[in-house]
Design a protein around this motif. Structure first.
Motif, PDB file in Angstrom:
ATOM      1  N   ASP A  13       0.352  -3.102   9.092  1.00  0.00           N
ATOM      2  CA  ASP A  13       0.411  -2.028  10.091  1.00  0.00           C
ATOM      3  C   ASP A  13       1.238  -0.821   9.652  1.00  0.00           C
ATOM      4  O   ASP A  13       1.508   0.057  10.443  1.00  0.00           O
ATOM      5  N   ALA A  14       1.640  -0.802   8.380  1.00  0.00           N
ATOM      6  CA  ALA A  14       2.530   0.283   7.949  1.00  0.00           C
ATOM      7  C   ALA A  14       1.773   1.482   7.366  1.00  0.00           C
ATOM      8  O   ALA A  14       2.375   2.473   6.983  1.00  0.00           O
ATOM      9  N   GLY A  15       0.442   1.379   7.290  1.00  0.00           N
ATOM     10  CA  GLY A  15      -0.331   2.501   6.765  1.00  0.00           C
ATOM     11  C   GLY A  15      -0.118   2.741   5.287  1.00  0.00           C
ATOM     12  O   GLY A  15      -0.286   3.837   4.782  1.00  0.00           O
ATOM     13  N   LEU A  16       0.282   1.683   4.567  1.00  0.00           N
ATOM     14  CA  LEU A  16       0.529   1.818   3.125  1.00  0.00           C
ATOM     15  C   LEU A  16      -0.458   0.959   2.358  1.00  0.00           C
ATOM     16  O   LEU A  16      -0.910  -0.071   2.850  1.00  0.00           O
ATOM     17  N   GLY A  17      -0.741   1.382   1.135  1.00  0.00           N
ATOM     18  CA  GLY A  17      -1.543   0.528   0.267  1.00  0.00           C
ATOM     19  C   GLY A  17      -3.007   0.479   0.667  1.00  0.00           C
ATOM     20  O   GLY A  17      -3.500   1.272   1.466  1.00  0.00           O
ATOM     21  N   VAL A  18      -3.686  -0.513   0.114  1.00  0.00           N
ATOM     22  CA  VAL A  18      -5.140  -0.579   0.200  1.00  0.00           C
ATOM     23  C   VAL A  18      -5.566  -1.357   1.446  1.00  0.00           C
ATOM     24  O   VAL A  18      -4.994  -2.400   1.773  1.00  0.00           O
ATOM     25  N   ASN A  19      -6.572  -0.830   2.123  1.00  0.00           N
ATOM     26  CA  ASN A  19      -7.159  -1.498   3.274  1.00  0.00           C
ATOM     27  C   ASN A  19      -7.750  -2.848   2.843  1.00  0.00           C
ATOM     28  O   ASN A  19      -8.388  -2.948   1.796  1.00  0.00           O
ATOM     29  N   LEU A  20      -7.553  -3.891   3.647  1.00  0.00           N
ATOM     30  CA  LEU A  20      -8.018  -5.234   3.262  1.00  0.00           C
ATOM     31  C   LEU A  20      -9.532  -5.312   3.087  1.00  0.00           C
ATOM     32  O   LEU A  20     -10.022  -6.052   2.242  1.00  0.00           O
ATOM     33  N   ASP A  21     -10.258  -4.538   3.885  1.00  0.00           N
ATOM     34  CA  ASP A  21     -11.720  -4.540   3.735  1.00  0.00           C
ATOM     35  C   ASP A  21     -12.130  -3.976   2.377  1.00  0.00           C
ATOM     36  O   ASP A  21     -13.087  -4.451   1.751  1.00  0.00           O
ATOM     37  N   VAL A  22     -11.383  -2.953   1.932  1.00  0.00           N
ATOM     38  CA  VAL A  22     -11.652  -2.369   0.607  1.00  0.00           C
ATOM     39  C   VAL A  22     -11.338  -3.418  -0.466  1.00  0.00           C
ATOM     40  O   VAL A  22     -12.102  -3.601  -1.421  1.00  0.00           O
ATOM     41  N   ALA A  23     -10.214  -4.121  -0.297  1.00  0.00           N
ATOM     42  CA  ALA A  23      -9.844  -5.167  -1.264  1.00  0.00           C
ATOM     43  C   ALA A  23     -10.938  -6.218  -1.365  1.00  0.00           C
ATOM     44  O   ALA A  23     -11.338  -6.625  -2.463  1.00  0.00           O
ATOM     45  N   GLN A  24     -11.449  -6.638  -0.213  1.00  0.00           N
ATOM     46  CA  GLN A  24     -12.511  -7.654  -0.220  1.00  0.00           C
ATOM     47  C   GLN A  24     -13.756  -7.134  -0.932  1.00  0.00           C
ATOM     48  O   GLN A  24     -14.361  -7.816  -1.753  1.00  0.00           O
ATOM     49  N   GLU A  25     -14.116  -5.887  -0.608  1.00  0.00           N
ATOM     50  CA  GLU A  25     -15.322  -5.293  -1.207  1.00  0.00           C
ATOM     51  C   GLU A  25     -15.213  -5.208  -2.731  1.00  0.00           C
ATOM     52  O   GLU A  25     -16.197  -5.340  -3.446  1.00  0.00           O
ATOM     53  N   LEU A  26     -13.961  -4.989  -3.220  1.00  0.00           N
ATOM     54  CA  LEU A  26     -13.757  -4.874  -4.669  1.00  0.00           C
ATOM     55  C   LEU A  26     -13.542  -6.244  -5.335  1.00  0.00           C
ATOM     56  O   LEU A  26     -13.286  -6.334  -6.525  1.00  0.00           O
ATOM     57  N   GLY A  27     -13.616  -7.305  -4.532  1.00  0.00           N
ATOM     58  CA  GLY A  27     -13.507  -8.659  -5.096  1.00  0.00           C
ATOM     59  C   GLY A  27     -12.085  -9.053  -5.458  1.00  0.00           C
ATOM     60  O   GLY A  27     -11.858  -9.920  -6.310  1.00  0.00           O
TER      61      GLY A  27
END
Length: 281
Positions: A13-27
């Motif tokens: 919830d801190a608005g930092l780093g990579v969105n988890l959905d993006v992480a999943q999409e990138l494997g």
């Protein structure tokens, strides 16, 4: 976990780093997690977050502490506001780091990390002894839960960091090595530094930067991975040389814009995957 599993820095919830959905999409299968706000550190929220990570097949490897009132606007401001060094906020922040260690434990994560701040260079300075003492206190608290404490590089030279770790004298005190921070803060050549502190490496960031015109007085510039002065192949070869086989965590300070994240972090994943194959076979 496979050697050099590729990860990203993320947050709830801190608005930092990579969105988890993006992480999943990138494997991506591992994350370092910025600790959430106090209201999100409840057992109920932890259980929901764990379920989400299980669903995505993502493992948290380090939970990073950060504090209200910290500012990285420039080097003097960072010196005054960041970590456990500023005396006026120290007690409250140590208490909060213990809460963050509890949160990490609930999450099943055995590492907490932080920027401890600008440790005084003069070891006879009373402040130096006080920072050593709070590091010992945090390490001892975390050790009861079987956790390591990772200090992120940047504010100290490799030699200064080695001196501090030696003076703290705790087995569970490790280094989260960020090569770009050595350049951004102007504290030393990253490849040389990683070889010096190699035996203490607990985790690493893969981040890139360009040197400032006046290193140590003004900030260097963070750039996409592979476009800066770190030299990613040399960095990974140095990690292999010191025997580090943990996750390679991409940290990229860019806005929460999924398309830009997908593009830049995706390029970083491609770069690291290629280098990993080249170096590890």
């Amino acid at each position: 976990m496979e050697p050099w599993a590729i990860g990203v820095f993320a947050s709830i919830d801190a608005g930092l780093g990579v969105n988890l959905d993006v992480a999943q999409e990138l494997g991506i299968k591992t994350i370092q997690l910025h600790a959430p706000h106090q209201s999100s550190r409840t057992q109920e929220k932890v259980d929901a977050f764990k379920a989400r990570l299980n669903e995505l097949g993502i493992t948290p490897t380090v939970v990073f502490g950060g504090f209200d009132g910290e500012s990285y606007a420039d080097i003097p401001t960072t010196q005054k506001t960041v970590g456990l060094v500023p005396p006026e906020t120290r007690a409250a922040r140590v208490a909060e780091m213990k809460e963050i260690a509890d949160f990490a434990n609930m999450l099943g994560c055995k590492c907490v990390g932080l920027h401890i701040g600008f440790i005084p260079h003069d070891t006879s300075d009373p402040q130096y002894g006080e920072v050593v003492a709070v590091a010992q206190e945090l390490c001892d608290y975390s050790a009861k839960m079987g956790q390591n404490v990772h200090l992120e590089t940047g504010q100290e030279s490799a030699d200064g960091l080695l001196q501090f770790i030696g003076d703290v004298g705790r087995e569970n005190l490790k280094v989260n090595f960020d090569p770009a921070n050595m350049i951004l803060y102007g504290t030393g050549e990253p490849i040389e530094a990683v070889k010096k502190v190699g035996k203490y490496l607990g985790s690493v960031h893969c981040k890139d930067a360009k040197w400032a015109a006046n290193p140590g007085q003004e900030w260097g510039q963070e750039v996409p991975l592979g476009e800066g002065d770190v030299g990613m192949e040399d960095y990974l070869r140095a990690l292999k040389e010191v025997g580090y086989d943990g996750p390679l965590t991409i940290e990229r300070e860019i806005p929460q814009e999924p398309e830009r994240q997908k593009s830049e972090v995706g390029q970083a994943v491609t770069l690291l995957t290629g280098l990993k194959t080249k170096i590890l076979g």
